[in-house]
Design an enzyme around this catalytic site. Structure first.
Site, PDB file in Angstrom:
ATOM      1  N   TYR A 105      32.746 -30.604 -80.797  1.00 12.94           N
ATOM      2  CA  TYR A 105      33.088 -29.224 -81.170  1.00 12.94           C
ATOM      3  C   TYR A 105      33.909 -29.165 -82.454  1.00 12.94           C
ATOM      4  O   TYR A 105      34.670 -28.219 -82.640  1.00 12.94           O
ATOM      5  CB  TYR A 105      33.863 -28.563 -80.021  1.00 12.94           C
ATOM      6  N   PHE A 113      39.943 -20.066 -79.351  1.00 11.54           N
ATOM      7  CA  PHE A 113      39.547 -20.498 -78.007  1.00 11.54           C
ATOM      8  C   PHE A 113      39.373 -22.011 -77.893  1.00 11.54           C
ATOM      9  O   PHE A 113      39.121 -22.537 -76.808  1.00 11.54           O
ATOM     10  CB  PHE A 113      38.241 -19.794 -77.584  1.00 11.54           C
ATOM     11  N   ARG A 127      17.330 -22.974 -76.676  1.00  6.61           N
ATOM     12  CA  ARG A 127      18.355 -21.938 -76.932  1.00  6.61           C
ATOM     13  C   ARG A 127      17.927 -20.619 -76.275  1.00  6.61           C
ATOM     14  O   ARG A 127      18.753 -19.901 -75.717  1.00  6.61           O
ATOM     15  CB  ARG A 127      18.545 -21.718 -78.450  1.00  6.61           C
ATOM     16  N   ASN A 145      30.263 -20.737 -69.466  1.00  3.82           N
ATOM     17  CA  ASN A 145      28.854 -20.346 -69.611  1.00  3.82           C
ATOM     18  C   ASN A 145      27.868 -21.450 -69.222  1.00  3.82           C
ATOM     19  O   ASN A 145      26.732 -21.482 -69.684  1.00  3.82           O
ATOM     20  CB  ASN A 145      28.573 -19.770 -71.004  1.00  3.82           C
ATOM     21  N   HIS A 160      25.291 -26.247 -72.231  1.00  2.00           N
ATOM     22  CA  HIS A 160      25.271 -26.381 -73.687  1.00  2.00           C
ATOM     23  C   HIS A 160      23.854 -26.703 -74.133  1.00  2.00           C
ATOM     24  O   HIS A 160      23.151 -27.463 -73.468  1.00  2.00           O
ATOM     25  CB  HIS A 160      26.198 -27.514 -74.148  1.00  2.00           C
ATOM     26  N   GLU A 168      24.485 -34.529 -82.308  1.00  2.00           N
ATOM     27  CA  GLU A 168      25.052 -34.532 -80.953  1.00  2.00           C
ATOM     28  C   GLU A 168      24.459 -35.648 -80.096  1.00  2.00           C
ATOM     29  O   GLU A 168      25.173 -36.280 -79.313  1.00  2.00           O
ATOM     30  CB  GLU A 168      24.815 -33.168 -80.295  1.00  2.00           C
TER      31      GLU A 168
HETATM   32  P1  TYD Z   1      29.379 -21.839 -79.819  1.00  4.17           P
HETATM   33  O1  TYD Z   1      29.021 -23.156 -80.423  1.00  4.17           O
HETATM   34  O2  TYD Z   1      29.693 -20.699 -80.733  1.00  4.17           O
HETATM   35  O3  TYD Z   1      28.239 -21.324 -78.824  1.00  4.17           O
HETATM   36  P2  TYD Z   1      27.044 -22.077 -78.103  1.00  4.17           P
HETATM   37  O4  TYD Z   1      27.625 -22.903 -76.989  1.00  4.17           O
HETATM   38  O5  TYD Z   1      26.168 -20.971 -77.567  1.00  4.17           O
HETATM   39  O6  TYD Z   1      26.335 -22.918 -79.135  1.00  4.17           O
HETATM   40  O7  TYD Z   1      30.653 -22.043 -78.884  1.00  4.17           O
HETATM   41  C1  TYD Z   1      30.802 -23.201 -78.109  1.00  4.17           C
HETATM   42  C2  TYD Z   1      31.390 -22.803 -76.796  1.00  4.17           C
HETATM   43  O8  TYD Z   1      32.684 -22.280 -76.988  1.00  4.17           O
HETATM   44  C3  TYD Z   1      30.633 -21.715 -76.061  1.00  4.17           C
HETATM   45  O9  TYD Z   1      29.514 -22.201 -75.362  1.00  4.17           O
HETATM   46  C4  TYD Z   1      31.681 -21.153 -75.161  1.00  4.17           C
HETATM   47  C5  TYD Z   1      32.968 -21.319 -75.958  1.00  4.17           C
HETATM   48  N1  TYD Z   1      33.403 -20.057 -76.576  1.00  4.17           N
HETATM   49  C6  TYD Z   1      34.488 -19.376 -76.034  1.00  4.17           C
HETATM   50  O10 TYD Z   1      35.072 -19.824 -75.029  1.00  4.17           O
HETATM   51  N2  TYD Z   1      34.873 -18.200 -76.594  1.00  4.17           N
HETATM   52  C7  TYD Z   1      34.259 -17.677 -77.677  1.00  4.17           C
HETATM   53  O11 TYD Z   1      34.663 -16.584 -78.167  1.00  4.17           O
HETATM   54  C8  TYD Z   1      33.148 -18.377 -78.235  1.00  4.17           C
HETATM   55  C9  TYD Z   1      32.415 -17.832 -79.454  1.00  4.17           C
HETATM   56  C10 TYD Z   1      32.740 -19.575 -77.654  1.00  4.17           C
END
Ligand code: TYD
Length: 213
Positions: free
Chosen positions: A112, A120, A148, A175, A178, A189
């Site tokens: 990340y 966050f 995706r 959520n 990934h 990755e």
């Molecule tokens: P991101 O890489 O923007 O999304 P994705 O996983 O869909 O590629 O963000 C990584 C993770 O960070 C996301 O899955 C959940 C977390 N996150 C938060 O907790 N708060 C937030 O506002 C965002 C944008 C992401």
């Protein structure tokens, strides 16, 4: 970008020794593919010459594309591992690697790294290291984009029903899963999470039901 016809790309594929392709960091200067390009006054370019995205079998572009999918700690706790794997299997993608682990903080920090200035980020790392995850590599045509779509919007409130996040989560901070967001991101990755020897090279017997041969 120089776009070469498909058969030229396939010539490159068959000439190339390195399975990472010329865009990989092991692209040897003396590689036959590079020599082939030099002879013709061409530069091997990224894009068309993403050799590892061509299947030698079917010749269909992108069949060997790979992505990193991970069931996050909340997905593991909710006993969703099987259902998430099933969605990718049923869609027609091929599992290439899988591991169950408590991700070390330094791995998560590298994974990340783009988000390290986000408010966050500390909570994200705490959550991702709070329990085991299932990291997987899936392969198939357009697998990055399709997965995706299958996973759904980052924010579950926006994720459509039928997507993993739309079916199994309600808040962005939890959520469930990934999925890499680009082909280059996926490559980065996969290299972070897996040793090259952990990626299993195998033939799926339903290949011809999934792709034209
Ligand atoms: P991101 O890489 O923007 O999304 P994705 O996983 O869909 O590629 O963000 C990584 C993770 O960070 C996301 O899955 C959940 C977390 N996150 C938060 O907790 N708060 C937030 O506002 C965002 C944008 C992401």
């Amino acid at each position: 970008m120089v776009v070469l016809p498909l058969h030229r790309c396939l010539v490159f594929r068959s000439l190339l020794h390195s399975p990472r392709g010329v865009s990989g960091s092991h692209a040897a200067k003396e590689s036959p593919a590079v020599a082939w390009a030099a002879e013709r006054g061409r530069q091997p370019v990224r894009g068309c010459l993403r050799l590892d995205s061509y299947s030698t079998k079917s010749g269909i572009a992108g069949v060997a594309e790979r992505t990193l999918i991970a069931v996050k700690p909340d997905g593991v706790q909710k006993k969703l591992i099987g259902q998430i794997i099933q969605r990718f299997e049923q869609r027609g993608f091929k599992l290439v690697a899988m591991k169950f682990l408590k991700a070390p903080e330094d791995l998560l920090a590298r994974h990340y790294h783009d988000l390290h200035k986000k408010p966050f980020y500390p909570n994200l790392l705490r959550y991702m290291s709070s329990g085991p995850v299932v990291a997987m590599v899936w392969e198939g045509h357009n697998v990055v984009r399709t997965s995706r779509l299958m996973v759904g919007d980052t924010n579950p409130a926006e994720a459509l029903p039928g997507t993993v996040r739309g079916d199994f989560s309600v808040h962005i901070s939890r959520n469930v899963v990934h999925a890499s967001d680009s082909v280059d991101g996926a490559q980065r990755e996969i290299q972070l999470w897996f040793d090259r020897r952990e990626l299993v090279d195998w033939e799926c017997c339903d290949h011809s039901n999934t792709y034209q041969v």
